[in-house]
Design a protein around this motif. Structure first.
Motif, PDB file in Angstrom:
ATOM      1  N   MET A   1      31.136  55.843  99.509  1.00  0.00           N
ATOM      2  CA  MET A   1      31.387  56.257 101.129  1.00  0.00           C
ATOM      3  C   MET A   1      30.106  57.290 101.476  1.00  0.00           C
ATOM      4  N   PRO A   2      29.303  56.792 102.657  1.00  0.00           N
ATOM      5  CA  PRO A   2      28.257  57.530 102.913  1.00  0.00           C
ATOM      6  C   PRO A   2      28.674  59.058 103.526  1.00  0.00           C
ATOM      7  N   SER A   3      27.943  60.105 103.055  1.00  0.00           N
ATOM      8  CA  SER A   3      27.988  61.393 103.805  1.00  0.00           C
ATOM      9  C   SER A   3      27.665  61.265 105.235  1.00  0.00           C
ATOM     10  N   VAL A   4      28.380  62.352 106.088  1.00  0.00           N
ATOM     11  CA  VAL A   4      28.398  62.723 107.284  1.00  0.00           C
ATOM     12  C   VAL A   4      26.927  62.831 107.566  1.00  0.00           C
ATOM     13  N   MET A   5      26.527  64.010 106.964  1.00  0.00           N
ATOM     14  CA  MET A   5      25.123  64.460 107.139  1.00  0.00           C
ATOM     15  C   MET A   5      23.937  63.360 106.910  1.00  0.00           C
ATOM     16  N   GLY A   6      24.309  62.053 106.044  1.00  0.00           N
ATOM     17  CA  GLY A   6      23.415  61.076 105.850  1.00  0.00           C
ATOM     18  C   GLY A   6      23.460  60.213 107.145  1.00  0.00           C
ATOM     19  N   LEU A   7      24.620  59.918 107.687  1.00  0.00           N
ATOM     20  CA  LEU A   7      24.937  59.003 108.876  1.00  0.00           C
ATOM     21  C   LEU A   7      24.155  59.779 110.119  1.00  0.00           C
ATOM     22  N   LEU A   8      24.371  61.193 110.377  1.00  0.00           N
ATOM     23  CA  LEU A   8      23.644  61.808 111.398  1.00  0.00           C
ATOM     24  C   LEU A   8      22.015  61.436 111.272  1.00  0.00           C
ATOM     25  N   ARG A  11      21.163  58.290 112.193  1.00  0.00           N
ATOM     26  CA  ARG A  11      21.141  58.069 113.803  1.00  0.00           C
ATOM     27  C   ARG A  11      20.121  58.877 114.433  1.00  0.00           C
ATOM     28  N   GLU A  12      19.799  60.117 113.853  1.00  0.00           N
ATOM     29  CA  GLU A  12      18.551  60.758 114.422  1.00  0.00           C
ATOM     30  C   GLU A  12      17.341  60.181 114.261  1.00  0.00           C
ATOM     31  N   ARG A  13      16.978  59.762 113.054  1.00  0.00           N
ATOM     32  CA  ARG A  13      15.800  58.908 112.701  1.00  0.00           C
ATOM     33  C   ARG A  13      15.581  57.447 113.866  1.00  0.00           C
ATOM     34  N   ALA A  14      16.613  56.935 113.935  1.00  0.00           N
ATOM     35  CA  ALA A  14      16.786  55.890 114.955  1.00  0.00           C
ATOM     36  C   ALA A  14      16.380  56.342 116.382  1.00  0.00           C
ATOM     37  N   ALA A  15      16.919  57.300 116.809  1.00  0.00           N
ATOM     38  CA  ALA A  15      16.788  57.846 118.261  1.00  0.00           C
ATOM     39  C   ALA A  15      15.423  58.239 118.095  1.00  0.00           C
ATOM     40  N   ARG A  16      14.910  59.081 117.283  1.00  0.00           N
ATOM     41  CA  ARG A  16      13.419  59.562 117.393  1.00  0.00           C
ATOM     42  C   ARG A  16      12.459  58.246 117.507  1.00  0.00           C
TER      43      ARG A  16
END
Length: 126
Positions: A1-8, A11-16
């Motif tokens: 299961m991936p970590s919450v911080m890893g998921l954030l 998503r931050e990288r994709a948004a940037r």
């Protein structure tokens, strides 16, 4: 299961990356827009210059005549200044000025759009 911080972070990288792509698109669109603005200004300048005028040129500012001598259909209306004759207007504008002056070419009268349309021979429509 991936970590919450890893998921954030993902998503931050994709948004940037999306923001950077949109900023690049915006810069490109602004460059295209600027070219159209410049082209419009150049066309207005060219149309404002008198064409085929014979006789002595007017005063010169830089390399271009500063005084408007005459106009042709499609000319840009010059900015009014003291001593500017109606002959600097295109024939259509001169026609409207003559209608406003009641055919005398001297004192203009107040007219609404319908009255002006009738004066120049057009149908007065709402």
């Amino acid at each position: 299961m991936p970590s919450v911080m890893g998921l954030l972070e993902e998503r931050e990288r994709a948004a940037r990356q999306r923001v950077e792509a949109l900023q690049a698109d915006l810069r490109e669109a602004e460059a295209v827009w600027e070219r159209f603005v410049i082209a419009g200004e150049v066309v207005a300048e060219v149309l404002a210059e008198p064409r085929g005028v014979k006789g002595p040129p007017g005063e010169v500012v830089g390399e271009r005549p500063a005084r408007v001598v005459g106009a042709v259909p499609g000319s840009v209306v010059p900015v009014w200044r003291e001593g500017l004759a109606a002959s600097v207007l295109s024939p259509h504008y001169q026609w409207l000025m003559n209608a406003l002056a009641g055919g005398s070419g001297v004192d203009a009268v107040a007219m609404d759009c319908r009255e002006l349309a009738v004066a120049v021979g057009l149908e007065p429509v709402p």
